[in-house]
Design a protein around this motif. Structure first.
Motif, mmCIF file in Angstrom:
data_model
loop_
_atom_site.group_PDB
_atom_site.id
_atom_site.type_symbol
_atom_site.label_atom_id
_atom_site.label_comp_id
_atom_site.label_asym_id
_atom_site.label_seq_id
_atom_site.Cartn_x
_atom_site.Cartn_y
_atom_site.Cartn_z
ATOM 1 N N GLU A 69 -81.722 27.930 8.462
ATOM 2 C CA GLU A 69 -80.798 28.709 9.137
ATOM 3 C C GLU A 69 -79.264 28.627 8.771
ATOM 4 N N PRO A 70 -78.800 29.867 8.085
ATOM 5 C CA PRO A 70 -77.414 29.447 7.297
ATOM 6 C C PRO A 70 -76.259 29.221 8.505
ATOM 7 N N GLN A 71 -75.612 28.569 7.912
ATOM 8 C CA GLN A 71 -74.302 27.948 8.959
ATOM 9 C C GLN A 71 -73.107 28.369 8.090
ATOM 10 N N ASP A 72 -73.022 27.865 6.736
ATOM 11 C CA ASP A 72 -71.614 27.909 5.943
ATOM 12 C C ASP A 72 -72.238 28.354 4.549
ATOM 13 N N PRO A 73 -72.517 29.668 4.369
ATOM 14 C CA PRO A 73 -72.811 29.970 2.980
ATOM 15 C C PRO A 73 -72.090 29.622 2.034
ATOM 16 N N ALA A 74 -70.702 29.331 2.010
ATOM 17 C CA ALA A 74 -70.003 28.917 0.865
ATOM 18 C C ALA A 74 -70.387 27.345 0.183
ATOM 19 N N ALA A 75 -70.788 26.600 1.509
ATOM 20 C CA ALA A 75 -71.067 25.344 1.313
ATOM 21 C C ALA A 75 -72.305 25.344 0.871
ATOM 22 N N GLU A 76 -73.404 25.964 1.421
ATOM 23 C CA GLU A 76 -74.846 25.975 1.119
ATOM 24 C C GLU A 76 -75.015 26.317 -0.276
ATOM 25 N N LEU A 77 -74.515 27.493 -0.701
ATOM 26 C CA LEU A 77 -74.779 28.078 -1.870
ATOM 27 C C LEU A 77 -74.153 26.891 -3.011
ATOM 28 N N TYR A 126 -82.658 33.968 1.442
ATOM 29 C CA TYR A 126 -81.484 33.467 2.072
ATOM 30 C C TYR A 126 -80.564 34.704 2.361
ATOM 31 N N LEU A 127 -80.355 35.414 1.531
ATOM 32 C CA LEU A 127 -79.534 36.634 1.592
ATOM 33 C C LEU A 127 -79.765 37.614 2.685
ATOM 34 N N ARG A 128 -81.233 37.957 2.937
ATOM 35 C CA ARG A 128 -81.563 38.522 3.753
ATOM 36 C C ARG A 128 -81.150 37.979 5.325
ATOM 37 N N LYS A 129 -81.402 36.588 5.327
ATOM 38 C CA LYS A 129 -80.837 35.980 6.646
ATOM 39 C C LYS A 129 -79.541 36.100 6.991
ATOM 40 N N LEU A 130 -78.501 36.074 5.624
ATOM 41 C CA LEU A 130 -77.226 36.263 6.157
ATOM 42 C C LEU A 130 -76.989 37.743 6.445
ATOM 43 N N GLN A 131 -77.748 38.605 6.060
ATOM 44 C CA GLN A 131 -77.498 39.960 6.595
ATOM 45 C C GLN A 131 -78.041 40.039 8.057
ATOM 46 N N GLN A 132 -79.082 39.414 8.311
ATOM 47 C CA GLN A 132 -79.472 39.441 9.692
ATOM 48 C C GLN A 132 -78.518 38.796 10.533
ATOM 49 N N ARG A 133 -77.716 37.820 10.164
ATOM 50 C CA ARG A 133 -76.863 37.433 11.229
ATOM 51 C C ARG A 133 -75.266 37.986 10.890
ATOM 52 N N GLY A 134 -75.177 39.205 10.186
ATOM 53 C CA GLY A 134 -74.091 39.631 9.978
ATOM 54 C C GLY A 134 -72.986 38.838 9.231
ATOM 55 N N MET A 135 -73.755 38.192 8.250
ATOM 56 C CA MET A 135 -72.761 37.263 7.346
ATOM 57 C C MET A 135 -72.523 37.838 5.926
ATOM 58 N N ALA A 136 -73.353 38.818 5.876
ATOM 59 C CA ALA A 136 -73.185 39.625 4.526
ATOM 60 C C ALA A 136 -73.424 40.897 4.893
ATOM 61 N N ASP A 137 -72.831 42.026 3.939
ATOM 62 C CA ASP A 137 -72.823 43.404 3.984
ATOM 63 C C ASP A 137 -74.500 43.811 4.109
ATOM 64 N N GLN A 138 -74.658 44.827 5.017
ATOM 65 C CA GLN A 138 -76.055 45.336 5.338
ATOM 66 C C GLN A 138 -76.631 46.055 4.070
ATOM 67 N N ASP A 139 -75.765 46.647 3.390
ATOM 68 C CA ASP A 139 -76.348 47.388 2.220
ATOM 69 C C ASP A 139 -76.118 46.615 0.928
ATOM 70 N N ALA A 140 -75.806 45.602 1.013
ATOM 71 C CA ALA A 140 -75.664 44.386 -0.473
ATOM 72 C C ALA A 140 -76.955 44.510 -1.008
ATOM 73 N N ASP A 141 -77.349 44.958 -2.184
ATOM 74 C CA ASP A 141 -78.570 44.833 -2.945
ATOM 75 C C ASP A 141 -79.033 43.401 -3.312
ATOM 76 N N ALA A 193 -71.473 36.898 18.387
ATOM 77 C CA ALA A 193 -72.303 38.213 18.954
ATOM 78 C C ALA A 193 -71.192 38.793 19.693
ATOM 79 N N PRO A 194 -71.051 39.872 19.670
ATOM 80 C CA PRO A 194 -70.120 40.751 20.714
ATOM 81 C C PRO A 194 -70.341 40.339 22.329
ATOM 82 N N VAL A 195 -69.187 40.197 22.711
ATOM 83 C CA VAL A 195 -69.349 39.772 24.351
ATOM 84 C C VAL A 195 -69.465 41.308 25.005
ATOM 85 N N LYS A 196 -70.534 41.605 25.827
ATOM 86 C CA LYS A 196 -70.654 42.688 26.445
ATOM 87 C C LYS A 196 -69.644 42.786 27.964
ATOM 88 N N LYS A 197 -68.875 44.007 27.892
ATOM 89 C CA LYS A 197 -68.002 43.879 28.871
ATOM 90 C C LYS A 197 -68.803 44.506 29.975
#
Length: 203
Positions: A69-77, A126-141, A193-197
């Motif tokens: 469960e990624p929390q802090d990519p910089a520290a974890e990597l 790990y990178l795919r988990k970052l993408q799923q959580r919006g913590m990395a670009d979706q189009d990153a290879d 996560a965005p708050v629904k109005k």
């Protein structure tokens, strides 16, 4: 009684220094403080003994890992890269000889490549988990990104002593590799996560 572990440790030291061809049973026996008969009784052959050496180095070392469960990519990597740099540096003498013997000895190829494959797969996951959580670009290879980071770690650990001037200072290397890597994948901190109005009723 001479322990199997003592012989394996002695064989690893001799193999790291001389490679498969140079690691004679005589040298290994001297290093272990036993006679050659003991080596053959315990392992059967020189090939079986050195295969056991490589197997022991795979099994005994706790491999660095990335969190589920990624929390802090910089520290974890950073922790992951530092641990892998140290791990590969420790194995460098064995890796040098095994990579030079890949064409002749399948077990050497397995030892030399297995760790790199595991690191690559861990980074991709790990990178795919970052993408799923919006913590990395979706189009990153992610596959290529994993190749880049894994290759950087291997290059630093294996070649720094040969061409030290092309690498960042050792004490800052991991941090700079991770910083560059995160920019490459569009890494960022956890995104809320965005708050629904709620809809307002018209008067």
């Amino acid at each position: 009684m001479i322990s199997r572990e003592r012989i394996l440790e002695a064989a690893a030291r001799v193999y790291a220094k001389h490679g498969f061809r140079g690691a004679t049973t005589r040298l290994i026996a001297i290093e272990a403080g036993v006679n050659e008969v003991t080596l053959f009784r315990t392992f059967g052959s020189k090939g079986a003994l050195l295969e056991a050496v490589l197997g022991s180095n795979r099994a005994d070392v706790v491999q660095p890992h990335l969190p589920d469960e990624p929390q802090d990519p910089a520290a974890e990597l950073l922790e992951f890269v530092n641990a892998n740099l140290e791990h590969v540096r420790e194995l460098r003498p064995l890796l040098i000889h095994t990579m030079g013997e890949i064409d002749e000895r399948p077990e050497a190829a397995e030892f030399a490549c297995r760790g790199r494959r595991m690191v690559h797969d861990a980074i991709v996951s790990y990178l795919r988990k970052l993408q799923q959580r919006g913590m990395a670009d979706q189009d990153a290879d992610v596959e290529v990104a994993a190749v880049v980071l894994t290759g950087t770690v291997m290059s630093d650990a294996m070649a720094r002593s040969i061409v030290p001037d092309v690498y960042p200072p050792r004490e800052h290397a991991a941090e700079r590799y991770v910083s560059c890597f995160l920019r490459m994948i569009g890494g960022r901190k956890a995104v809320a996560a965005p708050v629904k109005k709620s809809r307002t009723r018209s008067a």
